[in-house]
Design a protein around this motif. Structure first.
Motif, PDB file in Angstrom:
ATOM      1  N   ASP A   1     -30.978 -14.992   9.293  1.00 27.28           N
ATOM      2  CA  ASP A   1     -30.419 -16.221   9.859  1.00 27.28           C
ATOM      3  C   ASP A   1     -30.305 -17.214   8.710  1.00 27.28           C
ATOM      4  O   ASP A   1     -31.312 -17.605   8.107  1.00 27.28           O
TER       5      ASP A   1
ATOM      6  N   TRP B   1     -24.967 -25.433  10.246  1.00 30.32           N
ATOM      7  CA  TRP B   1     -24.614 -24.248  11.015  1.00 30.32           C
ATOM      8  C   TRP B   1     -25.688 -23.189  10.825  1.00 30.32           C
ATOM      9  O   TRP B   1     -26.285 -23.083   9.752  1.00 30.32           O
ATOM     10  N   ARG B   2     -25.936 -22.412  11.880  1.00 25.70           N
ATOM     11  CA  ARG B   2     -26.812 -21.247  11.789  1.00 25.70           C
ATOM     12  C   ARG B   2     -25.917 -20.022  11.843  1.00 25.70           C
ATOM     13  O   ARG B   2     -25.146 -19.848  12.798  1.00 25.70           O
TER      14      ARG B   2
ATOM     15  N   ALA C   1     -22.514 -14.065  13.929  1.00 25.01           N
ATOM     16  CA  ALA C   1     -22.268 -15.275  14.711  1.00 25.01           C
ATOM     17  C   ALA C   1     -22.359 -16.494  13.806  1.00 25.01           C
ATOM     18  O   ALA C   1     -23.136 -16.517  12.839  1.00 25.01           O
TER      19      ALA C   1
ATOM     20  N   ARG D   1     -22.860 -20.627  14.470  1.00 30.18           N
ATOM     21  CA  ARG D   1     -23.138 -21.622  15.512  1.00 30.18           C
ATOM     22  C   ARG D   1     -23.469 -22.961  14.872  1.00 30.18           C
ATOM     23  O   ARG D   1     -24.379 -23.052  14.042  1.00 30.18           O
ATOM     24  N   GLU D   2     -22.719 -23.994  15.250  1.00 31.48           N
ATOM     25  CA  GLU D   2     -23.028 -25.324  14.739  1.00 31.48           C
ATOM     26  C   GLU D   2     -24.251 -25.868  15.461  1.00 31.48           C
ATOM     27  O   GLU D   2     -24.362 -25.756  16.684  1.00 31.48           O
TER      28      GLU D   2
END
Length: 314
Positions: free
Chosen positions: A259, A270-271, A302, A304-305
């Protein structure tokens, strides 16, 4: 003729997350022929080459040899050599230049400081100064490591040089010869693969404006490979092309899954989930190697913000 690069291209092997890793590049001009391990197999004193390798170990500095494009006849030892040092971590990017008649002076550099982004010994030992010319384009051409680098890299370097582009050099090794022709652009430290001359010109035009072209990009050498893939994924998702806008601030996990937290200078985070896979079917990872391999690839699962609260907590 089938080569490792044609097979990789035909199989559409992804190139994001495949750049060589180095926070700082130290480049020494060395004309003439290069062997597979150029620092110890060229006209550079092999004892000096071994000492430079040892000095750079574990510091984040990567030492490479460079030469001008063209024929590489044995012209003896040059009286004066160009030396560059470039730090590639966003927010701390710099590119310094110097000349020297005694390459052993490079052993007086503080390699740990260089790797951390401090160029004071480069300036004091070599009378280094800011590089004020065009960005540097380093094209891998070392055919003794892999024939693809000579077959594809040398014509590209020659074409770029003949077009009047300044700052073009041949370089000994950038890794990933199956992505030939490969190149590194400094000062920002982004590597590219499977490039043609018109695409390089677009990349350089963007770099002169402080922007990054994502297409064909292997990643920023400042980050480890999961971070390279994550940063490029954020650029692709957001359209952000400012060269120093994004940084990899955290990488959690271990192979085969990480991650990665990517931060923007404006405060957004973001992640990015990155998984390591194997490139299938097995293919030659280098020309002249009989054993087939399944090189590791970085797959972004993925993006993701994060909310501001989550970003602060991370």
């Amino acid at each position: 003729m089938s080569t490792c690069s044609t097979v990789s291209r035909d199989l559409d092997e992804p190139i994001a997350g495949t750049a060589a890793t180095a926070t700082t590049w130290l480049l020494l001009e060395q004309p003439g022929p290069w062997g597979a391990k150029a620092l110890t197999q060229s006209h550079l004193d092999p004892a000096l080459g071994r000492a430079l390798e040892a000095a750079a170990q574990g510091t984040g500095v990567r030492v490479a040899l460079i030469r001008r494009p063209g024929r590489h006849a044995d012209c003896g030892t040059p009286a004066e050599r160009t030396v560059y040092a470039a730090h590639t971590v966003p927010g701390k990017v710099w590119l310094r230049a110097a000349t020297t008649r005694d390459p052993e002076r490079l052993l007086d550099l503080d390699f740990a400081a260089l790797g951390a982004g401090d160029h004071h010994t480069f300036d004091s030992v070599l009378q280094g100064r800011p590089h004020t010319g065009d960005p540097l384009v380093l094209v891998c051409t070392n055919g003794k490591r892999d024939r693809c680098c000579a077959l594809l890299g040398r014509p590209l370097a020659a074409e770029l040089s003949a077009s009047g582009m300044n700052g073009v050099w041949e370089v000994t090794h950038l890794g990933g010869h199956r992505f030939s022709p490969t190149l590194l652009v400094l000062p920002y430290g982004y590597a590219y693969g499977r490039v043609e001359a018109h695409a390089v010109k677009e990349v350089l035009h963007s770099v002169q404006e402080g922007r990054i072209v994502v297409h064909g990009c292997r990643g920023n050498s400042a980050w480890e490979r999961p971070g390279q893939a994550a940063e490029l994924a954020v650029r692709a998702a957001t359209g952000e092309d400012a060269a120093q806008a994004l940084s990899v601030v955290r990488t959690e996990g271990a192979a085969p899954r990480w991650d990665v937290t990517v931060a923007h200078v404006d405060g957004r985070h973001w992640r990015v989930a990155v998984a390591q896979g194997a490139s299938l079917p097995p293919r030659p990872e280098s020309c002249g190697v009989a054993v087939l391999g399944s090189p590791a690839r970085m797959d972004v699962v993925a993006v993701r913000e994060l909310t501001m609260t989550a970003a602060l907590a991370s």
